[in-house]
Design a protein around this motif. Structure first.
Motif, PDB file in Angstrom:
ATOM      1  N   ARG A  23      28.708 -48.947  31.179  1.00 40.65           N
ATOM      2  CA  ARG A  23      29.510 -48.754  29.975  1.00 40.65           C
ATOM      3  C   ARG A  23      30.329 -50.006  29.698  1.00 40.65           C
ATOM      4  O   ARG A  23      30.672 -50.742  30.618  1.00 40.65           O
ATOM      5  N   PRO A  73      30.479 -38.171  22.178  1.00 43.37           N
ATOM      6  CA  PRO A  73      29.499 -38.137  21.091  1.00 43.37           C
ATOM      7  C   PRO A  73      29.979 -37.281  19.928  1.00 43.37           C
ATOM      8  O   PRO A  73      30.718 -36.331  20.120  1.00 43.37           O
ATOM      9  N   LEU A  91      37.504 -37.175  33.490  1.00 45.39           N
ATOM     10  CA  LEU A  91      36.617 -37.377  32.349  1.00 45.39           C
ATOM     11  C   LEU A  91      37.349 -38.182  31.289  1.00 45.39           C
ATOM     12  O   LEU A  91      38.470 -37.860  30.904  1.00 45.39           O
ATOM     13  N   PHE A 144      25.850 -38.004  33.642  1.00 41.24           N
ATOM     14  CA  PHE A 144      25.362 -39.376  33.535  1.00 41.24           C
ATOM     15  C   PHE A 144      24.271 -39.667  34.550  1.00 41.24           C
ATOM     16  O   PHE A 144      24.425 -39.364  35.733  1.00 41.24           O
ATOM     17  N   ARG A 145      23.179 -40.249  34.078  1.00 39.16           N
ATOM     18  CA  ARG A 145      22.043 -40.662  34.919  1.00 39.16           C
ATOM     19  C   ARG A 145      21.372 -39.513  35.650  1.00 39.16           C
ATOM     20  O   ARG A 145      20.622 -39.750  36.585  1.00 39.16           O
ATOM     21  N   ARG A 146      21.693 -38.276  35.254  1.00 42.32           N
ATOM     22  CA  ARG A 146      21.008 -37.192  35.944  1.00 42.32           C
ATOM     23  C   ARG A 146      19.918 -36.640  35.040  1.00 42.32           C
ATOM     24  O   ARG A 146      20.035 -36.657  33.816  1.00 42.32           O
ATOM     25  N   ALA A 169      26.710 -40.484  23.595  1.00 44.88           N
ATOM     26  CA  ALA A 169      27.752 -40.889  24.535  1.00 44.88           C
ATOM     27  C   ALA A 169      27.679 -42.381  24.870  1.00 44.88           C
ATOM     28  O   ALA A 169      28.666 -42.986  25.272  1.00 44.88           O
ATOM     29  N   LEU A 222      31.578 -41.723  36.207  1.00 47.48           N
ATOM     30  CA  LEU A 222      30.264 -41.496  35.607  1.00 47.48           C
ATOM     31  C   LEU A 222      29.237 -41.115  36.671  1.00 47.48           C
ATOM     32  O   LEU A 222      28.431 -40.223  36.466  1.00 47.48           O
ATOM     33  N   PRO A 254      28.557 -35.083  27.818  1.00 48.17           N
ATOM     34  CA  PRO A 254      27.350 -35.659  28.430  1.00 48.17           C
ATOM     35  C   PRO A 254      27.652 -36.601  29.608  1.00 48.17           C
ATOM     36  O   PRO A 254      26.823 -36.739  30.507  1.00 48.17           O
ATOM     37  N   ASP A 255      28.816 -37.231  29.614  1.00 48.38           N
ATOM     38  CA  ASP A 255      29.152 -38.127  30.723  1.00 48.38           C
ATOM     39  C   ASP A 255      29.210 -37.403  32.065  1.00 48.38           C
ATOM     40  O   ASP A 255      29.102 -38.033  33.115  1.00 48.38           O
ATOM     41  N   ARG A 256      29.420 -36.099  32.009  1.00 49.03           N
ATOM     42  CA  ARG A 256      29.448 -35.338  33.260  1.00 49.03           C
ATOM     43  C   ARG A 256      28.082 -35.408  33.965  1.00 49.03           C
ATOM     44  O   ARG A 256      27.973 -35.208  35.161  1.00 49.03           O
TER      45      ARG A 256
END
Lengths: 523, 404
Positions: free
Chosen positions: A167, A414, A385, B150-152, A475, A377, B146-148
């Motif tokens: 990010r 988002p 968060l 992330f990359r999953r 996001a 993240l 969505p950051d919760r």
């Protein structure tokens, strides 16, 4: 899980941090310093130097030493900031093929993302040496007022440096994250960030491990270097007065003056007066001349008072945008080296009616916040968060050259926003949707991100058709825009790709070139 | 059916595109009614002005609509798909994804709630205050941002999470601002709580059971659209009033009032180009006049040797005419001679000289200011320039002499 680092890529200094056993810490470089000058130099014999090594030889090699490249990154050649830098910087700035400023030293031309990548690679190296393992993932910070191109260029720089940039986040937001880390309390926090090249102010709200950005304002043309410049001008005037010699065209003297001004400024944060001694700064027929000036804190304050007061205008606007008054703010955090100045602290204290929070180190807090966001993240728990926001307003061009904003700046992402538009001529069957980013109400003053045409609109009197234009930002900040004729159901859409000043081929080329120098950089 | 009537009234009928009215077998009274159908008069108004008893009009219009003589503005019918609710991709609970089956179930069940009221989405009561709304928003964000994830690998669930978060954000934004919250309240009242219940129940019915949901959607979106249109007309009317009073002020040469009027007009109707064009003109004039009046006052004070007062007026005038060299220089002189503010005097005098580089008098003043500031070399340079520009300037000569 791989380690993720946070990098504060500053105008004058950079800093790298990491979370170790849940505790954030700043990684010192080989010299033991927690910050590294954002400087890059090529010596006469072609050796490349970064950080302290580059800074140390800056005076004798000022034409081949690059600093403050952050002021140039992602900007167009015509931009006033670029033109100002051309006048002020001892190194050569040339016009690149994409109308971007590039830096020419020892006969080689560097793009700005390339220069930034060299600094980032150095920070990556500092972290790797400390951890004893390779590092790939990083969160990098930028000033809140960086536009899309500047952010993308910073991302490109990260990629060139061999980093996976998770990010790009705003510097004041990062400072807020560092402050809020581990706190559960509900608070409204103002982050006053006066760095080397920019001034940002953000208002954040936190509670239950969620951090929301309420508003951001700032001035891209204002920072600690303007303070230095005022001191340098003062010194030049004094010297001209006593010795009759104008130092303005002497690049070596200017570099010495700049260093001395910066040092004097820092001294005066601790002491009431300081002495500036620069022997042999110039010479004429009568022999060598020395500069010796005593500078008092009061004189310094009178030189920069209007700059400091100027920051309050942005603070006022930011509070306004957040729908708050100074009394609503629970905590004020000072960020950026320039915020150490007693006059700045006094002014901020008076404005908010409370003393700034003392617990954070203004030089390190941003990198720490970046590391915290990286960790948040990648980790699977939900302890923290960040509700991040769009830095600039998005919208479309409308009839008469106006700009209709669909997504205001500082909107949480988002997000999806839509609005209904209509035709401006009778029997018009097609509309062109021009997607713009910026704050001006005149379409032409904003950045064009992309455009497309929606055809097959039912023939009708002007103002009759209804075209639903929707903006989506995910996001990761990727924007897609769609337009739908509500009567015919016809639809068109595009995904707007953020573009830097470099094409994909150029980035790849630079990555290859950089690898050639890898050995030298590791010296 | 009681609900349907107001929406029907908002409909705007027009002649069907493929209908030739000259071929219709109609009475003169019906012909009169048909002539009123112009694509801009709403149903309710036609009932009043149709020339026959309202019930008769109603019956006739319904009949014409049925046989295709007239059609209602079909745009409003098309609005049955509210753009806010996006279609979600099919998602089935899948143990191979990077999130637990429980979380997947939670996402799916929340996804079904998205067409509920904004209050229900956030799970707060109708009378919830802003702190409670924020708390709910933060708690839901922690689950659905969505950051919760992330990359999953969430498979199709990622799209669900994004849509859910956007809806939560929309609910939070609308409910935490009193103006938009009032609108939400209003539309909830018009749509009726019964419709909301019907929708809530509709979620359990098979997807093919469309009729149960359709009416409410049309109703809700139409009333919102009508409301929007009403507001728009009201704003435009206000804008016009402001504009007219502004232009009247302009004709009456009350420039500031004129600028204010036109500015308000633009605020109420930002898309009106005529307003904007006039604004540029009015504002330019207002600034000029304002600068003129202030300069006049300042000149008077200057003549009376009340330099302090003159300085204030000049400075204010400078705000309206920033590139006026003469005014700039006057402010500089006052800063120098009255306030002894040499820094300001120096800056202003220098910029006046920049604006008019060939003005010997300005150079002389700047030179004197430099001299007062103890900057002898700069003073000499300026005074010499002054002499060069106007060799007869004896004061400059004397100043130069006194420097040496």
């Amino acid at each position: 899980m791989s380690r993720v680092i946070g990098i504060d890529l500053g105008t004058t200094n950079s800093c790298v941090a990491i979370l170790e056993n849940g505790q954030p810490s700043v990684i010192p470089n080989a010299g033991g310093y927690k910050t590294t000058p954002s400087m890059f130099a090529v010596t006469q014999d072609g050796k490349r130097l970064v950080g302290h090594l580059a800074k140390r030889q800056a005076i004798t090699n000022s034409k081949n030493t690059v600093y403050a490249a952050k002021r140039l990154i992602g900007r167009r050649w015509e931009h006033p900031e670029v033109q100002k830098s051309i006048d002020l910087c001892p190194y050569q700035i040339v016009r690149g093929p994409n109308d971007d400023p590039r830096i020419e030293i020892t006969g080689k031309t560097f793009t700005c993302p390339e220069i930034s990548s060299i600094i980032l690679r150095e920070m990556k190296r500092v972290a790797e040496e400390y951890l004893g393992e390779p590092v790939r993932d990083a969160v990098i910070t930028v000033p809140a007022y960086f536009n899309d191109t500047q952010r993308q260029c910073t991302k490109d720089a990260g990629r060139i440096a061999g980093l996976e940039v998770l990010r790009i986040i705003n510097e004041p937001t990062a400072a807020g994250l560092a402050y809020g880390f581990g706190k559960r309390k509900e608070e409204k926090v103002a982050v006053y960030d006066l760095g080397g090249g920019t001034f940002d102010i953000s208002i954040l709200e936190m509670g239950d491990g969620v951090l929301e950005v309420l508003a951001t304002a700032g001035d891209t043309f204002l920072g600690g270097e303007d303070f230095d410049r005022r001191i340098v001008n003062h010194l030049i005037e004094k010297f001209e007065e006593s010795e009759g010699i104008d130092l303005r065209s002497d690049t070596m003297a200017l570099q010495r003056l700049k260093d001395a001004a910066e040092k004097a400024k820092c001294d005066l944060s601790q002491r009431e007066t300081t002495e500036i001694n620069l022997p042999f700064i110039a010479s004429d027929a009568n022999g060598p001349r020395h500069l010796s000036v005593e500078l008092g804190r009061e004189t310094l304050e009178s030189l920069v008072d209007d700059i400091v007061r100027g920051t309050l205008k942005s603070a006022e606007q930011c509070l306004n945008d957040a729908g708050l008054t100074a009394d609503d703010i629970d905590q004020v955090i000072l960020v950026g080296g320039q915020s150490r100045m007693p006059l700045v602290q006094k002014t901020v204290t008076e404005f908010f009616g409370k003393r700034p929070h003392k617990g954070v180190n203004p030089d390190e807090v941003v990198a720490i916040g970046a590391a915290i966001q990286g960790e948040a993240l990648l980790s699977e728990d939900d302890s923290l968060l960040l509700l991040d926001v769009t830095p600039l307003s998005l919208g479309i061009a409308t009839y008469g050259g106006h700009f209709a904003k669909l997504i205001e700046r500082n909107t949480t992402v988002p997000v999806r926003k839509s609005h209904i538009f209509t035709t401006t001529r009778d029997n018009q069957t097609a509309v062109k949707i021009r997607v713009l980013q910026g704050e001006s109400e005149h379409a032409a003053d904003n950045d064009l991100l992309g455009e497309f045409v929606l055809t097959g609109i039912r023939q009708a009197a002007k103002g009759d058709p209804e075209i639903d234009v929707a903006f989506d930002i995910d996001a990761n900040g990727i924007v897609s825009v769609s337009a739908r004729d509500l009567q015919t159901g016809k639809e068109q859409s595009i995904t707007v790709n953020a573009t830097g000043t470099l094409s994909e081929e150029e980035v790849q080329q630079i990555i290859e070139d950089q690898e050639l120098y890898e050995v030298q950089l590791k010296e | 059916m009681g609900e349907a009537k107001p929406e029907g009234d908002e409909r705007v009928p027009r002649l069907a595109a493929d209908c030739d009215p000259t071929r219709l077998q109609i009475t003169p009274a019906e012909g009169y009614l048909l002539s009123r159908v112009d694509g801009s008069t709403p149903w309710a108004l036609l009932r009043e002005i149709g020339g026959m008893p309202p019930a008769e009009v109603e019956r006739k219009l319904e009949e014409w609509l049925r046989i295709g003589v007239i059609e209602v503005d079909s745009d409003e019918e098309e609005k049955e798909e509210p753009p806010a609710v996006q279609a979600l991709p099919e998602a089935k609970v899948d143990a191979h994804l990077d999130i637990s089956v429980e979380v997947q179930r939670e996402i799916l069940s929340f996804g079904k709630k998205l067409s509920a009221s904004y209050y229900d989405i956030l799970g707060v009561p109708r009378d919830a205050g802003n702190p409670a709304i924020k708390k709910a928003y933060f708690a839901l964000s922690k689950k659905f941002h969505p950051d919760r994830y992330f990359r999953r690998n969430l498979g199709p669930f990622m799209a669900h999470v994004e849509t859910i978060f956007k809806k939560i954000l929309e609910a939070y934004e609308l409910l935490s601002d009193p103006t938009t919250r009032a609108e939400v309240e209003k539309s909830l009242r018009t749509a009726g709580s019964s419709a909301a219940e019907a929708n809530g129940g509709g979620a359990e019915k098979p997807a093919t059971d469309k009729p149960a949901r359709k009416p409410r959607r049309i109703a809700a979106s139409m009333s919102l659209l009508a409301q929007h249109k009403r507001q728009l007309t009201e704003r435009k009317r206000k804008a016009k009033n402001f504009f007219e009073s502004g232009m009247a002020a302009f004709r009456g040469e009350r420039w500031l009032e004129a600028a204010r009027g036109v500015r308000l007009a633009i605020a109420y109707d930002p898309r009106n180009d005529a307003f904007r064009e006039s604004f540029a003109k009015v504002q330019r004039r207002a600034y000029e006049e304002q600068a003129k009046a202030l300069t006049r006052k300042a000149d008077e004070c200057w003549d009376m040797h009340d330099f302090e007062e003159a300085g204030k007026y000049y400075e204010e005038a400078l705000h309206y005419r920033p590139f006026d060299a003469e005014i700039t220089m006057r402010v500089a002189r006052i800063a120098h001679q009255v306030h002894d503010d040499l820094r300001k005097a120096k800056e202003l005098a220098a910029s006046a000289c920049e604006l008019e580089p060939r003005n010997a008098g300005f150079r002389l003043s700047l030179g004197k200011i430099f001299k007062a500031a103890g900057l002898k070399n700069n003073a000499r340079r300026e005074l010499e320039t002054a002499m060069r520009l106007d060799p007869g300037l004896t004061e400059a000569k004397m100043e130069l002499k006194s420097l040496r």
